[in-house]
Design an enzyme around this catalytic site. Structure first.
Site, mmCIF file in Angstrom:
data_model
loop_
_atom_site.group_PDB
_atom_site.id
_atom_site.type_symbol
_atom_site.label_atom_id
_atom_site.label_comp_id
_atom_site.label_asym_id
_atom_site.label_seq_id
_atom_site.Cartn_x
_atom_site.Cartn_y
_atom_site.Cartn_z
ATOM 1 N N PHE A 17 2.128 -5.816 1.067
ATOM 2 C CA PHE A 17 3.001 -5.951 1.919
ATOM 3 C C PHE A 17 4.652 -6.497 1.090
ATOM 4 O O PHE A 17 5.480 -6.165 1.526
ATOM 5 C CB PHE A 17 2.758 -6.978 3.075
ATOM 6 C CG PHE A 17 3.909 -7.335 4.116
ATOM 7 C CD1 PHE A 17 4.370 -6.234 4.760
ATOM 8 C CD2 PHE A 17 4.528 -8.550 4.001
ATOM 9 C CE1 PHE A 17 5.585 -6.696 5.664
ATOM 10 C CE2 PHE A 17 5.661 -8.486 4.738
ATOM 11 C CZ PHE A 17 6.003 -7.782 5.752
ATOM 12 N N CYS A 72 -5.077 -7.570 -5.148
ATOM 13 C CA CYS A 72 -5.669 -8.265 -3.955
ATOM 14 C C CYS A 72 -6.894 -7.417 -3.788
ATOM 15 O O CYS A 72 -6.839 -6.239 -3.603
ATOM 16 C CB CYS A 72 -4.544 -8.137 -2.883
ATOM 17 S SG CYS A 72 -5.438 -8.980 -1.359
ATOM 18 N N TYR A 99 -4.083 -2.041 3.815
ATOM 19 C CA TYR A 99 -3.402 -2.712 2.614
ATOM 20 C C TYR A 99 -3.593 -4.133 2.753
ATOM 21 O O TYR A 99 -4.186 -4.831 3.850
ATOM 22 C CB TYR A 99 -1.912 -2.256 2.945
ATOM 23 C CG TYR A 99 -1.290 -3.043 4.011
ATOM 24 C CD1 TYR A 99 -1.228 -2.216 5.193
ATOM 25 C CD2 TYR A 99 -0.633 -4.249 3.935
ATOM 26 C CE1 TYR A 99 -0.550 -3.034 6.218
ATOM 27 C CE2 TYR A 99 0.173 -4.651 4.858
ATOM 28 C CZ TYR A 99 -0.034 -4.148 6.263
ATOM 29 O OH TYR A 99 0.687 -4.681 7.182
ATOM 30 N N CYS A 100 -3.217 -4.912 1.728
ATOM 31 C CA CYS A 100 -3.260 -6.079 1.873
ATOM 32 C C CYS A 100 -2.137 -7.167 1.088
ATOM 33 O O CYS A 100 -1.060 -6.575 1.408
ATOM 34 C CB CYS A 100 -4.798 -6.718 1.282
ATOM 35 S SG CYS A 100 -5.204 -6.094 -0.361
ATOM 36 N N ARG A 101 -2.375 -7.905 0.258
ATOM 37 C CA ARG A 101 -1.383 -8.750 -0.468
ATOM 38 C C ARG A 101 -0.519 -8.196 -1.608
ATOM 39 O O ARG A 101 0.538 -8.417 -1.780
ATOM 40 C CB ARG A 101 -1.921 -10.111 -0.950
ATOM 41 C CG ARG A 101 -2.588 -10.985 0.096
ATOM 42 C CD ARG A 101 -3.082 -11.979 -0.199
ATOM 43 N NE ARG A 101 -3.471 -12.921 0.931
ATOM 44 C CZ ARG A 101 -3.874 -14.104 0.823
ATOM 45 N NH1 ARG A 101 -4.829 -14.215 -0.332
ATOM 46 N NH2 ARG A 101 -4.486 -14.663 1.917
#
Lengths: 227, 227
Positions: free
Chosen positions: A207, A183, A177-179
């Site tokens: 997140f 993303c 996972y990221c932003r």
DNA sequence: CTCCTTCTCAAAGAACTTCTTGAATGCTCG
DNA sequence: CGAGCATTCAAGAAGTTCTTTGAGAAGGAG
């Protein structure tokens, strides 16, 4: 009749908030700041334009009350004024995705082809994490991991993933996972992992959405922050 | 690097939605359209500026995909593209109320003094309605009542309240509601009722919020609409 | 068909927004 | 205190948005 004037002024006040978001660079700033606070130079590097111009956009956001500042030594750190700003930003993205005629094309141009059935929702991931049968990898820069991450996630910033891949167990599904939904870091990570024969998927958003849904998070105390 | 260009274009796309809301008159249009569909002339009367200018703002909203149109005879009716637009609008109002420094003053200038402890929340009203110990009065224009109202509410448009007041029971609390938290109709109604010795309060927000919270609503079939 | 209503569009000026450059401010640390 | 850094401010050119006016299109009614 003064009522008309007062009403117009009130709605101009609401419009001021929309005006603050009505510029692509300021929208990017909000998206980055949803990960945690940043100083002006980092933000300028992240979004592209000159430092002076980034500062100007940040002042515009601050003028509308969407971001607030804090000084530490001679750096100035900006952060979102509250979680309500994240709610507004995601409502805006949702409406854009649902109704803006050209957004699909723009998103495809930036994100490339993405198979939506190949993503995990937050609730799925929360269940699999509780069951303990996935490894969750946070591929954002480590400062963002330190500022807050999904409880139990491991930090492997995107640029280190190829090197540190061997340390991930081979027989367990990996979730990156990221932003947020727009993303690329997690998409790139999933592609890399699959090329290496791993089973990998991405979380559908990022997140800030996880945190806003009150799912379990952790953050590092300042001294634990890795350089 | 094309990624930067594609990313900027995507975020410009999000900003386009914000631009559509970034004008006080368009914000008013969204607020009115949250009550139900309207044709251009009604909207121009409601928000003030010329017909051509109102049409221009409506085209701007339609261009961003926030509103859609329907033609009936030679009238064109505008309505919000979906409930997500209402979510965006209320997120925007919330952020404005929480963070915009001058909004309190602007709201006070338009709304006058309003005692917040003297308002019912949606959940309180839902409970009291279920218990049957309140009379709920919808003080919006009757076309808006017809398009949808709180289940069990009675329609008494603001301009008829003084005349129809005698038909309300004297020994029960009266709850008035209108278009939303920034609508004056219910405040005026509560003041009038209290001057006549009634026990009255307003709902803290309005019909669109009630509907969006999935609380019970009703609407009138076309032939039941009163003129 | 012609007139009427309703709405949209085009042009033009005024008023804002954006971005650049270079200079100024305000803090910290030696 | 003075040097140095991070950030902001100011001025100006280029582009965009808003408002008004009057003309134009689309559909319905007689």
């Amino acid at each position: 009749m003064g009522k008309r004037v007062a009403k117009d002024a009130l709605f101009d006040g609401f419009a001021d908030i929309a005006k603050a978001l009505a510029n692509g660079r300021r929208a990017e700033l909000i998206d980055v700041l949803a990960q945690g606070e940043r100083h002006v130079e980092e933000l300028a590097d992240e979004i592209g334009p000159s430092l002076a111009n980034t500062s100007f956009h940040l002042r515009t956001l601050a003028g509308a009350g969407l971001v607030v500042t804090r000084r530490d030594k001679n750096r100035i750190y900006y952060r979102l004024a509250s979680d309500r700003v994240i709610e507004l930003w995601s409502a805006l993205r949702d409406v854009a995705a649902a109704h803006h005629a050209e957004l699909d094309a723009l998103a495809a141009a930036y994100l490339g082809h993405r198979d939506e059935f190949d993503q995990l929702s937050r609730t799925e991931l929360a269940a699999r994490l509780a069951a303990g049968d996935v490894v969750v990898v946070d591929v954002r820069p480590s400062a963002e991991y330190a500022a807050g991450h999904i409880a139990g996630a491991r930090s492997i910033p995107a640029d280190r993933l190829a090197r540190e891949l061997h340390s991930l167990p081979a027989d367990v599904e990996i979730v990156a996972y990221c932003r947020g939904p727009y993303c690329l870091l997690a998409d790139d990570a999933v592609r890399l992992l699959r090329r290496q024969g791993r089973t990998a998927r991405r979380l559908e958003d990022g997140f800030p959405e996880w945190r806003h849904a009150n799912l379990p998070i952790q953050s590092l105390a300042p001294q634990e922050v890795m350089s």
